[in-house]
Design a protein around this motif. Structure first.
Motif, PDB file in Angstrom:
ATOM      1  N   ARG A  46      -4.550  -8.849 -11.014  1.00 47.17           N
ATOM      2  CA  ARG A  46      -4.294  -9.821 -10.261  1.00 47.17           C
ATOM      3  C   ARG A  46      -3.724  -9.380  -9.074  1.00 47.17           C
ATOM      4  O   ARG A  46      -4.018 -10.117  -7.756  1.00 47.17           O
ATOM      5  CB  ARG A  46      -3.061 -10.702 -11.108  1.00 47.17           C
ATOM      6  N   LEU A  47      -2.960  -8.602  -8.930  1.00 49.86           N
ATOM      7  CA  LEU A  47      -2.443  -7.980  -7.359  1.00 49.86           C
ATOM      8  C   LEU A  47      -3.782  -7.501  -6.744  1.00 49.86           C
ATOM      9  O   LEU A  47      -4.034  -7.971  -5.343  1.00 49.86           O
ATOM     10  CB  LEU A  47      -1.564  -6.968  -7.590  1.00 49.86           C
ATOM     11  N   VAL A  91      -2.315  -1.189  -5.348  1.00 45.95           N
ATOM     12  CA  VAL A  91      -1.336  -0.974  -6.508  1.00 45.95           C
ATOM     13  C   VAL A  91      -1.386   0.710  -6.854  1.00 45.95           C
ATOM     14  O   VAL A  91      -2.548   1.011  -7.204  1.00 45.95           O
ATOM     15  CB  VAL A  91      -1.773  -1.668  -7.803  1.00 45.95           C
ATOM     16  N   CYS A  92      -0.316   1.085  -7.165  1.00 41.64           N
ATOM     17  CA  CYS A  92      -0.108   2.529  -7.650  1.00 41.64           C
ATOM     18  C   CYS A  92       0.489   2.366  -9.014  1.00 41.64           C
ATOM     19  O   CYS A  92       1.717   1.808  -9.142  1.00 41.64           O
ATOM     20  CB  CYS A  92       0.900   3.460  -6.811  1.00 41.64           C
ATOM     21  N   LEU A 136       2.894 -11.310  -8.461  1.00 42.04           N
ATOM     22  CA  LEU A 136       2.215 -11.645  -7.161  1.00 42.04           C
ATOM     23  C   LEU A 136       3.067 -12.103  -6.012  1.00 42.04           C
ATOM     24  O   LEU A 136       3.202 -11.516  -4.827  1.00 42.04           O
ATOM     25  CB  LEU A 136       1.013 -12.630  -7.238  1.00 42.04           C
ATOM     26  N   ALA A 137       3.991 -12.966  -6.483  1.00 44.83           N
ATOM     27  CA  ALA A 137       4.975 -13.386  -5.647  1.00 44.83           C
ATOM     28  C   ALA A 137       5.895 -12.365  -5.000  1.00 44.83           C
ATOM     29  O   ALA A 137       6.303 -12.220  -3.924  1.00 44.83           O
ATOM     30  CB  ALA A 137       5.697 -14.598  -6.177  1.00 44.83           C
ATOM     31  N   GLN A 138       6.377 -11.452  -6.081  1.00 45.55           N
ATOM     32  CA  GLN A 138       7.375 -10.427  -5.641  1.00 45.55           C
ATOM     33  C   GLN A 138       6.633  -9.238  -4.761  1.00 45.55           C
ATOM     34  O   GLN A 138       7.282  -8.874  -3.591  1.00 45.55           O
ATOM     35  CB  GLN A 138       8.176  -9.766  -6.858  1.00 45.55           C
ATOM     36  N   SER A 139       5.474  -9.285  -5.209  1.00 38.69           N
ATOM     37  CA  SER A 139       4.709  -8.089  -4.280  1.00 38.69           C
ATOM     38  C   SER A 139       4.454  -8.518  -2.879  1.00 38.69           C
ATOM     39  O   SER A 139       4.398  -7.894  -2.033  1.00 38.69           O
ATOM     40  CB  SER A 139       3.282  -7.764  -5.127  1.00 38.69           C
ATOM     41  N   MET A 185       1.661  -0.626  -0.149  1.00 38.46           N
ATOM     42  CA  MET A 185       1.116  -0.364  -1.345  1.00 38.46           C
ATOM     43  C   MET A 185       2.496  -0.978  -2.459  1.00 38.46           C
ATOM     44  O   MET A 185       3.483  -0.420  -2.171  1.00 38.46           O
ATOM     45  CB  MET A 185       0.730   0.940  -1.771  1.00 38.46           C
ATOM     46  N   ILE A 186       2.030  -1.292  -3.428  1.00 33.64           N
ATOM     47  CA  ILE A 186       3.105  -1.624  -4.547  1.00 33.64           C
ATOM     48  C   ILE A 186       2.993  -0.718  -5.858  1.00 33.64           C
ATOM     49  O   ILE A 186       1.773  -0.398  -6.221  1.00 33.64           O
ATOM     50  CB  ILE A 186       3.008  -2.982  -4.893  1.00 33.64           C
TER      51      ILE A 186
END
Length: 264
Positions: free
Chosen positions: A125-126, A133-134, A97-100, A110-111
């Motif tokens: 969580r994301l 998210v992909c 979560l922090a890095q995204s 998008m991550i």
């Protein structure tokens, strides 16, 4: 045409319209890809190999990813920007979560996460936090040492069944796209047809909704390009022409070619 969003990709899938994705790591290439109609720009941790000269993606840091994502965001105006979560960025949901969040603040839309079953709580969580998210499945370069090299995935029935099941579980967890890399064509086709979210392929199947390549492979910069790549510079005649030729070939279903850029 307006900005490309995750909803745009979903609409393309429902309409049976293919879309193109390419990597970029700086503003100049992002602008070029954007102007030639690339729908998704991937700021890949492949930059570790393409830009930094490493043998794998593992040395790439969050700071590297944030720097290059911000540069790409300054160059693109229309394309959806997808950024890779770097090695160990998915160690736990809090870290992810922090890095995204850092990547989203830098300009990502998008991550992309290299996924196994242990990443399902990370995806959940994301998604709960509002981050698209992909989920990247199959040949996942961050696991190169565990896999014993860059090996095609899903060749035996048990492994194929596990990957197909995992794809469904990740979609249920909220992933809004899947990326299949280096898997057999039959398996990739089955996954692409089974779910409801867009599926992007690389060394996978023409049945995928979108296709992605590393930009260096498209413009002939890779000394020994992978089998699933194609040098579009020869037919395009220029950098812009190469990107335009790639986009056209993907949208028209001429790339990838079954049995040529795929694995059995």
């Amino acid at each position: 045409m307006g900005a490309i969003t995750v909803n745009t990709l979903a609409e393309r899938r429902r309409a049976g319209e293919r879309f193109a994705c390419l990597t970029a790591y700086d503003a100049s290439f992002a602008r070029l890809l954007d102007e030639q109609g690339v729908e998704v720009i991937l700021v890949g941790d492949s930059l570790g190999m393409v830009v930094q000269g490493h043998e794998t993606t593992l040395p790439v840091t969050l700071d590297d990813m944030v720097y290059h994502t911000a540069a790409v965001a300054r160059g693109a105006r229309r394309a959806l920007i997808m950024a890779d979560l770097p090695f160990l960025g998915d160690a736990d949901p809090a870290t992810a979560l922090a890095q995204s969040g850092a990547l989203m603040r830098a300009g990502a839309h998008m991550i992309k996460i290299e996924c196994g079953a242990t990443q399902i709580p990370v995806v959940e969580r994301l998604v709960d936090a509002g981050i698209p998210v992909c989920a990247h499945l199959g040949l996942t370069p961050q696991a190169v040492h565990r896999m014993g090299g860059y090996r095609v995935q899903g060749r035996d029935a048990e492994a194929a069944a596990q990957l197909e099941s995992l794809a469904g579980r990740l979609e249920k967890a909220g992933a809004q796209a899947l990326l299949l890399e280096g898997v057999t064509e039959g398996l990739a086709t089955a996954v692409a047809r089974a779910g409801d979210v867009p599926v992007i392929g690389i060394g996978a199947s023409p049945a995928c909704d979108g296709q992605v390549l590393v930009i260096a492979d498209v413009i002939g910069l890779t000394p020994n390009p992978p089998r699933f790549a194609r040098d579009f510079l020869a037919e395009g005649g220029s950098l812009a022409g190469a990107v335009r030729a790639y986009v056209g070939a993907v949208r028209e279903g001429r790339f990838p070619e079954s049995g040529v850029h795929t694995f059995s």
